[in-house]
Design a protein around this motif. Structure first.
Motif, PDB file in Angstrom:
ATOM      1  N   SER A  58       0.842  -1.192   0.000  1.00 58.88           N
ATOM      2  CA  SER A  58       0.000   0.000   0.000  1.00 58.88           C
ATOM      3  C   SER A  58       0.875   1.238   0.000  1.00 58.88           C
ATOM      4  N   GLY A  59       0.270   2.364  -0.337  1.00 55.83           N
ATOM      5  CA  GLY A  59       0.996   3.621  -0.268  1.00 55.83           C
ATOM      6  C   GLY A  59       1.411   3.962   1.142  1.00 55.83           C
ATOM      7  N   GLU A  60       0.562   3.638   2.131  1.00 57.03           N
ATOM      8  CA  GLU A  60       0.902   3.878   3.529  1.00 57.03           C
ATOM      9  C   GLU A  60       2.156   3.115   3.922  1.00 57.03           C
ATOM     10  N   GLY A  61       2.252   1.850   3.454  1.00 53.92           N
ATOM     11  CA  GLY A  61       3.432   1.058   3.774  1.00 53.92           C
ATOM     12  C   GLY A  61       4.680   1.584   3.096  1.00 53.92           C
ATOM     13  N   ALA A  62       4.543   1.984   1.827  1.00 56.77           N
ATOM     14  CA  ALA A  62       5.701   2.526   1.111  1.00 56.77           C
ATOM     15  C   ALA A  62       6.180   3.811   1.770  1.00 56.77           C
ATOM     16  N   ALA A  63       5.252   4.672   2.170  1.00 60.16           N
ATOM     17  CA  ALA A  63       5.624   5.931   2.808  1.00 60.16           C
ATOM     18  C   ALA A  63       6.204   5.700   4.197  1.00 60.16           C
ATOM     19  N   ARG A  64       5.733   4.669   4.905  1.00 58.62           N
ATOM     20  CA  ARG A  64       6.264   4.360   6.233  1.00 58.62           C
ATOM     21  C   ARG A  64       7.749   4.077   6.166  1.00 58.62           C
ATOM     22  N   GLY A  65       8.164   3.305   5.166  1.00 54.84           N
ATOM     23  CA  GLY A  65       9.571   3.027   4.992  1.00 54.84           C
ATOM     24  C   GLY A  65      10.040   1.785   5.716  1.00 54.84           C
ATOM     25  N   ALA A  66      11.266   1.810   6.188  1.00 52.35           N
ATOM     26  CA  ALA A  66      11.924   0.624   6.744  1.00 52.35           C
ATOM     27  C   ALA A  66      12.443   0.921   8.147  1.00 52.35           C
ATOM     28  N   THR A  67      12.821  -0.151   8.825  1.00 55.91           N
ATOM     29  CA  THR A  67      13.422  -0.035  10.157  1.00 55.91           C
ATOM     30  C   THR A  67      14.395  -1.184  10.355  1.00 55.91           C
ATOM     31  N   LYS A  68      15.363  -0.979  11.218  1.00 53.59           N
ATOM     32  CA  LYS A  68      16.314  -2.045  11.526  1.00 53.59           C
ATOM     33  C   LYS A  68      15.765  -3.024  12.574  1.00 53.59           C
ATOM     34  N   THR A  69      14.669  -2.680  13.217  1.00 61.57           N
ATOM     35  CA  THR A  69      14.123  -3.515  14.287  1.00 61.57           C
ATOM     36  C   THR A  69      13.278  -4.637  13.698  1.00 61.57           C
ATOM     37  N   PRO A  70      13.634  -5.894  13.918  1.00 63.58           N
ATOM     38  CA  PRO A  70      12.828  -7.000  13.390  1.00 63.58           C
ATOM     39  C   PRO A  70      11.626  -7.274  14.282  1.00 63.58           C
ATOM     40  N   VAL A  71      10.538  -7.777  13.678  1.00 61.32           N
ATOM     41  CA  VAL A  71       9.388  -8.209  14.469  1.00 61.32           C
ATOM     42  C   VAL A  71       9.704  -9.534  15.150  1.00 61.32           C
ATOM     43  N   TYR A  72      10.336 -10.445  14.404  1.00 61.23           N
ATOM     44  CA  TYR A  72      10.609 -11.776  14.941  1.00 61.23           C
ATOM     45  C   TYR A  72      11.967 -11.793  15.628  1.00 61.23           C
ATOM     46  N   ASP A  73      11.917 -11.889  16.944  1.00 60.48           N
ATOM     47  CA  ASP A  73      13.131 -11.926  17.756  1.00 60.48           C
ATOM     48  C   ASP A  73      12.817 -12.780  18.972  1.00 60.48           C
ATOM     49  N   GLY A  74      13.193 -14.040  18.908  1.00 61.20           N
ATOM     50  CA  GLY A  74      12.861 -14.978  19.964  1.00 61.20           C
ATOM     51  C   GLY A  74      13.706 -14.843  21.212  1.00 61.20           C
ATOM     52  N   GLN A  75      14.613 -13.860  21.248  1.00 58.82           N
ATOM     53  CA  GLN A  75      15.509 -13.729  22.398  1.00 58.82           C
ATOM     54  C   GLN A  75      15.322 -12.424  23.163  1.00 58.82           C
ATOM     55  N   ARG A  76      14.420 -11.565  22.754  1.00 63.23           N
ATOM     56  CA  ARG A  76      14.301 -10.271  23.429  1.00 63.23           C
ATOM     57  C   ARG A  76      13.699 -10.447  24.820  1.00 63.23           C
ATOM     58  N   SER A  77      14.268  -9.732  25.778  1.00 63.15           N
ATOM     59  CA  SER A  77      13.814  -9.845  27.162  1.00 63.15           C
ATOM     60  C   SER A  77      12.633  -8.936  27.455  1.00 63.15           C
ATOM     61  N   LYS A  78      12.437  -7.910  26.627  1.00 67.27           N
ATOM     62  CA  LYS A  78      11.297  -7.011  26.787  1.00 67.27           C
ATOM     63  C   LYS A  78      10.453  -7.026  25.517  1.00 67.27           C
ATOM     64  N   ALA A  79       9.145  -6.912  25.711  1.00 62.67           N
ATOM     65  CA  ALA A  79       8.255  -6.854  24.556  1.00 62.67           C
ATOM     66  C   ALA A  79       8.579  -5.625  23.719  1.00 62.67           C
ATOM     67  N   SER A  80       8.426  -5.774  22.414  1.00 63.69           N
ATOM     68  CA  SER A  80       8.707  -4.681  21.491  1.00 63.69           C
ATOM     69  C   SER A  80       7.432  -3.876  21.240  1.00 63.69           C
ATOM     70  N   PRO A  81       7.538  -2.567  21.042  1.00 62.23           N
ATOM     71  CA  PRO A  81       6.341  -1.792  20.684  1.00 62.23           C
ATOM     72  C   PRO A  81       5.747  -2.326  19.371  1.00 62.23           C
ATOM     73  N   PRO A  82       4.451  -2.535  19.297  1.00 63.10           N
ATOM     74  CA  PRO A  82       3.859  -3.080  18.068  1.00 63.10           C
ATOM     75  C   PRO A  82       3.923  -2.081  16.924  1.00 63.10           C
ATOM     76  N   THR A  83       4.091  -2.597  15.715  1.00 67.58           N
ATOM     77  CA  THR A  83       4.201  -1.753  14.517  1.00 67.58           C
ATOM     78  C   THR A  83       3.279  -2.292  13.435  1.00 67.58           C
ATOM     79  N   ARG A  84       2.000  -2.407  13.748  1.00 66.53           N
ATOM     80  CA  ARG A  84       1.023  -2.939  12.801  1.00 66.53           C
ATOM     81  C   ARG A  84       0.564  -1.832  11.856  1.00 66.53           C
ATOM     82  N   LEU A  85       0.736  -2.072  10.576  1.00 68.28           N
ATOM     83  CA  LEU A  85       0.357  -1.089   9.563  1.00 68.28           C
ATOM     84  C   LEU A  85      -1.143  -0.854   9.607  1.00 68.28           C
ATOM     85  N   PHE A  86      -1.555   0.408   9.443  1.00 68.55           N
ATOM     86  CA  PHE A  86      -2.959   0.824   9.519  1.00 68.55           C
ATOM     87  C   PHE A  86      -3.535   0.642  10.928  1.00 68.55           C
TER      88      PHE A  86
END
Length: 763
Positions: A58-86
């Motif tokens: 979507s255009g919203e996703g293209a405009a949002r861009g990229a990030t270095k933070t992965p969603v899938y990280d089975g070793q993180r000790s703290k929950a990650s802030p959610p980044t659900r499009l829309f």
């Protein structure tokens, strides 16, 4: 500097061409750009596993861009802030506050990051249909660099063959030039949101009125329905093709613009008065997240009958919080259990898809607890003691809470032991109570519609669910009753947080192991009493016996079954009788894998395809010890069979990996039994993640099968791939890849969506 010169040269050439031919037409994102993204980018850039979270659906996703933070990280000790499009943010500025960076904006004199990535890919085309260089790492083991604009030169120097689209036949010259012109002009986005048709709008009013009706009873039902629908892509009977909707919670009532309440889970405290609203699903539909549910006048009437026909009352509405999330049986106990279970049975395929198929997009933490193929059935409500026996229900309900609400890393083992013990106390209660009930018979199985029989196939870290019984008789069969079905749904769908930490994910996985064991134990009650221990020993070989001793409640080895089954092989006899008794409900007759005569193909199809199926049936239901090529095959291979008359059929060739047991969180490969692996072949696309495609003329299928039978090693298999394989570098790769989606559109149009190629292998 080199890339700046190249981009400048491209733009200069385009400008000269425009002067010679007149003004170039204005590029429209909706008309010109999104179709290119959909054809060449969305297959890798969608859902949570999109590289660098760059979602180009979507255009919203293209405009949002990229990030270095992965969603899938089975070793993180703290929950990650959610980044659900829309959902979790809107607009480029809001996403940049969440550490996303633009791939569309020029950086001073530097072209946009996307422009440079596309240029790098376009100048290094692949050798047609050749195997890719080994230095290009693909699949889930790839470590995405996610370079920011200022880091691109270093990325290009280190990975000169890894421009975009990555490791696949790239853009046409025209597509490339269109994208570069659009990026050079500032990447304007004119995308308009999907708007319901007039007929859809009328039905939206009906459904929103139902879920928001005044009254305590209506409020409780509305909340229960929302929590069971929040993942659905809903569509209306006689609605517009391609229009789907989803339930959300809003601060505003029907008739007003939606003011979204974006909570981490659908049953978290909204903090205000809630209205349940339907809004359109935006962006390109991708198959892996597309879990459909049809709404109609008949469905509306059914819900009213189930939930509002009795005289049950609600004395006080339940609140929110960890305890309410953990035990939906207690939270919604005022709603008749029969109504809740019957609604889930009516739509069993949808509910099993929500927790087996997705839409988390990368699910090995859950899928490695299940076998590679099994069947699922359901206990009839009139034979489910939780439905029919209030005293038993009262004793069972406090024991049915599920873990994962407390994500304290230091408490994982304590929490696990507490919930394991509660679950085992429930299993003992169930075993002893059912021992006093009539012996199970064929009437124990629910047979209300074609959702009654389901087939599940696991493809390493994803899985698929289909109506009907596909494949040979599997090693295990699951039997769901209401407590098991509802617990599984809440544990793996409602309460699962893909952004959660290692504690939450470990608790979810460990409890799913108990759920699987419970489904197996339910089924074993149908088998002769003296056969049950033997089956359990087969399912829990080697280290699995330790797990049985440590974590599972003992099974009932005494209470007889009322089923008359062959003592030599009661499970197979059960399956054969099931296929006869419930033949009208079996949505997937399967003469290819369960050939019981001379003809191993479907009737009433093109004779050339019948001959092809007859030949292909030789590959099915044979252990790898006698069919060495299985060891070379990925999880989900697609066969595209073309007839001389121009017809084509798509088949899924699925590898069923054998395990000594699936009872542990780690070390899955140590429990493989490769000599026992088998293949299942069935018409259709039975995976959202094709691993490879073979394109075979129908008249060459017998030769293809013969070569597969005689392929003893990787060299022999590579020759098969050279002749019939569609590698990532094939000049017509995208034509063949998207033909899989087109096939779904032709055969099951509501289910169609762009497939994922992140798992497409470099054979």
């Amino acid at each position: 500097m080199f890339y700046r010169v190249v981009i400048s040269s491209v733009l200069l050439l385009l400008s000269c061409a425009a002067i010679a031919q007149g003004p170039a037409p204005t590029i429209s994102y909706t008309r010109d750009i999104q179709p290119i993204f959909t054809e060449k980018c969305v297959a890798c850039h969608a859902c949570y596993d999109a590289a660098c979270q760059l979602n180009l659906g979507s255009g919203e996703g293209a405009a949002r861009g990229a990030t270095k933070t992965p969603v899938y990280d089975g070793q993180r000790s703290k929950a990650s802030p959610p980044t659900r499009l829309f959902y979790d943010a809107f607009g480029k500025t809001a996403w940049q506050r969440k550490d996303f960076y633009s791939v569309l904006d020029a950086q001073g004199s530097q072209a946009a990051l996307m422009a440079r990535m596309l240029e790098l890919g376009h100048k290094t085309p692949l050798q047609p249909n050749a195997r890719l260089p080994d230095e290009i790492v693909l699949g889930l083991n790839r470590e995405n660099m996610c370079p920011m604009p200022g880091e691109f030169d270093g990325y290009a120097d280190a990975h000169p063959k890894e421009g975009m689209p990555l490791a696949v036949t790239g853009l046409t010259d025209q597509q490339y030039q269109t994208l570069q012109r659009w990026l050079a002009s500032g990447a304007p986005i004119d995308e308009q949101g999907l708007v319901p048709s007039a007929q859809e709008a009328l039905q939206i009013v009906q459904w929103e009125n139902l879920l928001n009706a005044p009254g305590a009873r209506q409020s409780l039902v509305g909340r229960w329905l929302f929590e069971h629908w929040f993942l659905a892509h809903l569509y209306f009977k006689n609605g517009e093709p391609g229009h789907f909707f989803q339930w959300v919670r809003s601060r505003t009532p029907p008739g007003q613009p939606i003011d979204l309440i974006a909570t981490r889970r659908p049953n978290d405290d909204p903090g205000t008065q809630v209205y349940y609203r339907l809004w359109p699903v935006q962006g390109v539909i991708v198959h892996k997240t597309h879990i459909t549910f049809g709404l109609s006048a008949a469905k509306l009437a059914r819900i009213k009958t189930l939930f509002y026909s009795g005289n049950w009352q609600v004395n006080a509405l339940p609140g929110y919080g960890p305890e309410r999330r953990a035990n939906p049986f207690d939270t919604f106990q005022a709603i008749p259990a029969q109504a809740r279970y019957q609604f889930m049975l009516d739509n069993a395929e949808y509910f099993v898809r929500t927790f087996i198929r997705g839409p988390v997009c990368r699910g090995q933490i859950a899928t490695d607890v299940i076998r590679d193929n099994f069947w699922a059935m359901f206990q009839a409500p009139e034979h489910d003691l939780y439905i029919t026996d209030p005293a038993y229900r009262g004793k069972a309900t406090p024991l049915l809470a599920t873990p994962g609400q407390n994500d304290d890393v230091g408490s994982v083992l304590t929490l696990w032991h507490d919930y394991r013990d509660k679950r085992n106390e429930y299993e003992a209660l169930r075993r002893d109570t059912y021992a006093e009930a009539p012996a199970p018979s064929w009437s124990t199985l629910w047979a209300g519609n074609d959702n009654a029989l389901l087939s599940i196939f696991r493809h390493f870290d994803s899985a698929s669910v289909n109506k009907g019984l596909i494949g040979d008789v599997p090693q295990t069969i699951w039997l769901f009753d209401y407590p098991l079905l509802e617990r599984t749904y809440y544990q793996l769908a409602v309460n699962f947080d893909v952004f959660g930490n290692v504690s939450h994910q470990a608790q979810t996985r460990l409890y799913f192991d108990l759920i699987r064991n419970g489904a197996e134990q339910n089924f074993l009650r149908l088998m002769p009493a003296d056969s049950r221990a033997g089956y359990l020993d087969d399912w829990y070989q080697s280290s699995g016996k330790v797990k049985m001793w440590l974590d599972y409640e003992s099974i009932d080895n005494d209470k007889p079954t009322a089923l008359k089954l062959d003592e030599k092989d009661p499970k197979r006899d059960f399956a054969n009788q099931l296929l006869v008794r419930y033949g009208d409900l079996n949505a997937r007759p399967d003469p290819i894998n369960r050939c019981d005569g001379a003809y191993c193909s479907r009737p009433n199809i093109d004779p050339a395809l019948q001959d092809a199926e007859q030949a292909l049936s030789r590959l099915t239901s044979r252990p790898a010890a006698g069919l060495n090529v299985i060891d070379q095959l990925p999880e989900a291979t697609m066969l595209r069979i073309e007839t001389q008359s121009g017809k084509r059929e798509i088949y899924s060739l699925l590898r069923n990996r054998a395990h000594s047991n699936v009872a542990f969180l780690l070390g899955e490969s140590l429990r493989y039994q490769p000599g026992l692996d088998t293949l299942t072949l069935y018409p259709g696309v039975l995976s959202s993640y094709p691993n490879f495609i073979f394109n075979i003329p129908a008249e060459q299928v017998p030769e293809f099968v013969a070569r597969m039978e005689n392929a003893k090693d990787a060299d022999h298999f590579e020759k098969i791939v050279d002749r019939w394989g569609i590698r990532r570098s094939h000049p017509q790769f995208w034509q063949y890849f998207h033909d899989l989606t087109e096939y779904i559109r032709e055969t099951e149009p509501v289910e169609a969506g762009v497939l994922d190629m992140n798992r497409y292998e470099n054979l």
